[in-house]
Design a protein around this motif. Sequence first.
Motif, PDB file in Angstrom:
ATOM      1  N   UNK A  73      23.357  -7.153 -33.915  1.00 32.00           N
ATOM      2  CA  UNK A  73      22.399  -6.262 -34.577  1.00 32.00           C
ATOM      3  C   UNK A  73      22.509  -4.861 -33.990  1.00 32.00           C
ATOM      4  N   UNK A  74      22.334  -3.895 -34.863  1.00 29.33           N
ATOM      5  CA  UNK A  74      22.317  -2.484 -34.468  1.00 29.33           C
ATOM      6  C   UNK A  74      20.976  -1.925 -34.918  1.00 29.33           C
ATOM      7  N   UNK A  75      20.276  -1.291 -34.000  1.00 27.42           N
ATOM      8  CA  UNK A  75      18.964  -0.730 -34.328  1.00 27.42           C
ATOM      9  C   UNK A  75      18.982   0.751 -33.993  1.00 27.42           C
ATOM     10  N   UNK A  76      18.814   1.551 -35.026  1.00 23.98           N
ATOM     11  CA  UNK A  76      18.853   3.002 -34.844  1.00 23.98           C
ATOM     12  C   UNK A  76      17.456   3.574 -34.987  1.00 23.98           C
ATOM     13  N   UNK A  81      20.360   4.475 -30.106  1.00 20.79           N
ATOM     14  CA  UNK A  81      20.895   3.324 -30.835  1.00 20.79           C
ATOM     15  C   UNK A  81      20.880   2.144 -29.871  1.00 20.79           C
ATOM     16  N   UNK A  82      20.321   1.034 -30.307  1.00 22.63           N
ATOM     17  CA  UNK A  82      20.381  -0.184 -29.494  1.00 22.63           C
ATOM     18  C   UNK A  82      21.305  -1.173 -30.190  1.00 22.63           C
ATOM     19  N   UNK A 101      23.105   8.700 -29.910  1.00 19.26           N
ATOM     20  CA  UNK A 101      23.620   8.691 -31.282  1.00 19.26           C
ATOM     21  C   UNK A 101      25.094   9.089 -31.363  1.00 19.26           C
ATOM     22  N   UNK A 102      25.603   9.746 -30.311  1.00 23.68           N
ATOM     23  CA  UNK A 102      26.998  10.198 -30.347  1.00 23.68           C
ATOM     24  C   UNK A 102      28.006   9.107 -30.047  1.00 23.68           C
ATOM     25  N   UNK A 105      30.574   3.996 -32.520  1.00 18.36           N
ATOM     26  CA  UNK A 105      30.011   2.651 -32.719  1.00 18.36           C
ATOM     27  C   UNK A 105      31.085   1.582 -32.953  1.00 18.36           C
ATOM     28  N   UNK A 106      32.080   1.832 -33.827  1.00 14.17           N
ATOM     29  CA  UNK A 106      33.092   0.782 -34.025  1.00 14.17           C
ATOM     30  C   UNK A 106      33.820   0.416 -32.730  1.00 14.17           C
ATOM     31  N   UNK A 109      31.333  -1.436 -30.285  1.00  8.44           N
ATOM     32  CA  UNK A 109      31.064  -2.837 -30.667  1.00  8.44           C
ATOM     33  C   UNK A 109      32.258  -3.718 -30.304  1.00  8.44           C
ATOM     34  N   UNK A 113      32.067  -6.695 -27.496  1.00  6.79           N
ATOM     35  CA  UNK A 113      32.377  -8.054 -27.948  1.00  6.79           C
ATOM     36  C   UNK A 113      33.382  -8.714 -26.990  1.00  6.79           C
TER      37      UNK A 113
END
Lengths: 123, 284
Positions: A73-76, A81-82, A101-102, A105-106, A109, A113
């Motif tokens: 899960x991603x929570x913005x 961002x969490x 926020x900077x 993300x890809x 993650x 992982x």
Amino acid sequence: MGVTESLGTVVKAFPQARLVAFADLSSRMILASTGPQSTTQEYLDRLCDQARTSFDDPLFALSVEAFGEPNASVIMGPDTVRIFLRSDVEPADALCCICDHGIDLPAFVAKIRSTLESITHAG
Amino acid sequence: MNRGTLPILARLHSLQTATRILPGGGRVISEATDRNPVAQLLRVANETMLARSLRFVSSAGPSLTLDVAGRRILRVTDAQGLVDAEICLGAEVLEDEHKDELIKLFQGVAALRHELHVVSGPVGRGGEEVSVGLPVALLADLLLIELNVTEPDEDPVEIVEEVAPPTAEEIAAGETGLSGFAAAMGPALVAWLIAGGAEDGRTDGPEEMVSHLQGFLDDERDALERQFDILSATPGEAICMILGATLVEGHSIVGARLGPAILLGVIEGDATTATLAAWKAALR
């Protein structure tokens, strides 16, 4: 490599990561954490509770019904961002991350992982 | 520096800080540009040694009145415009079990990007009797707030970043708000709908998927709002949540809240690439 060292490699690779923590969601405990953000135990407890909430109903039920059990899960919010990631093989194992926020993300993650997999398999 | 001198220096710093007095005797303790209004609230409470009633009023509307003494919060005597205040209001003396609810009230009244005022008065119910209450320092620790500030706080927030529901013109242009989020997500967002606010009723995607999302939202909207609130710093805060098996392949669910509007949608494929930029577009 120990858990703390593994988490440290994430923070080192991503300066936008303020906090990276390894949690046991079943016992509601953060077992290790690292990052530039100062924390208290209560703060870590809340972060762990948020991870559990993110994998809870109602959105969890919608996801299960539609596509199967979610493990990420991603929570913005307005400022951060969490990212919460559960292990595929041991769903109680999770990484809980707080980033700016900077963050890329890809790439982030993908990195957490592989980090989570290595921690879970080592344990 | 000797830790014992920190409260003294903090008090001197506080006394040297320019004060803006309001008609009626209140004073502004946090400007709209302040990054942490809750910290200012706690610092004011921490400066109160003798029993006083402190009424904190946000320029957004909510207010919270506390009995404070000896650097402790004794009780909550009034709360206006704040949700779930009953637990603290019903406590004659605040105890450890109330701290989480009290912090939520602090975060509700000390909202980011709004002025916070305080009005001091005689202590409310209970007179000046000795009570235990909750130490301000404990609450500050939970919130990672430094009470003894001897230098100006960090850089101010930019007011232009205020998260507000989009105007009708912006919605029409599809540049901001949840419509802007959907547009910025591009074709990866295969089905979505917006409920509430000025964008209410906007949808896109296969009718069967949209209908399923609509049915879910009709049944679970309140529960979804609660889930968002638990995951937010303050109730009602803007939030976007993506939930998926891997986030990079297959499908993911996206739920977002901006003001009174909620977006619910389905992302196909990579949910990580466009997401942050799209969320920034929504907040613009």
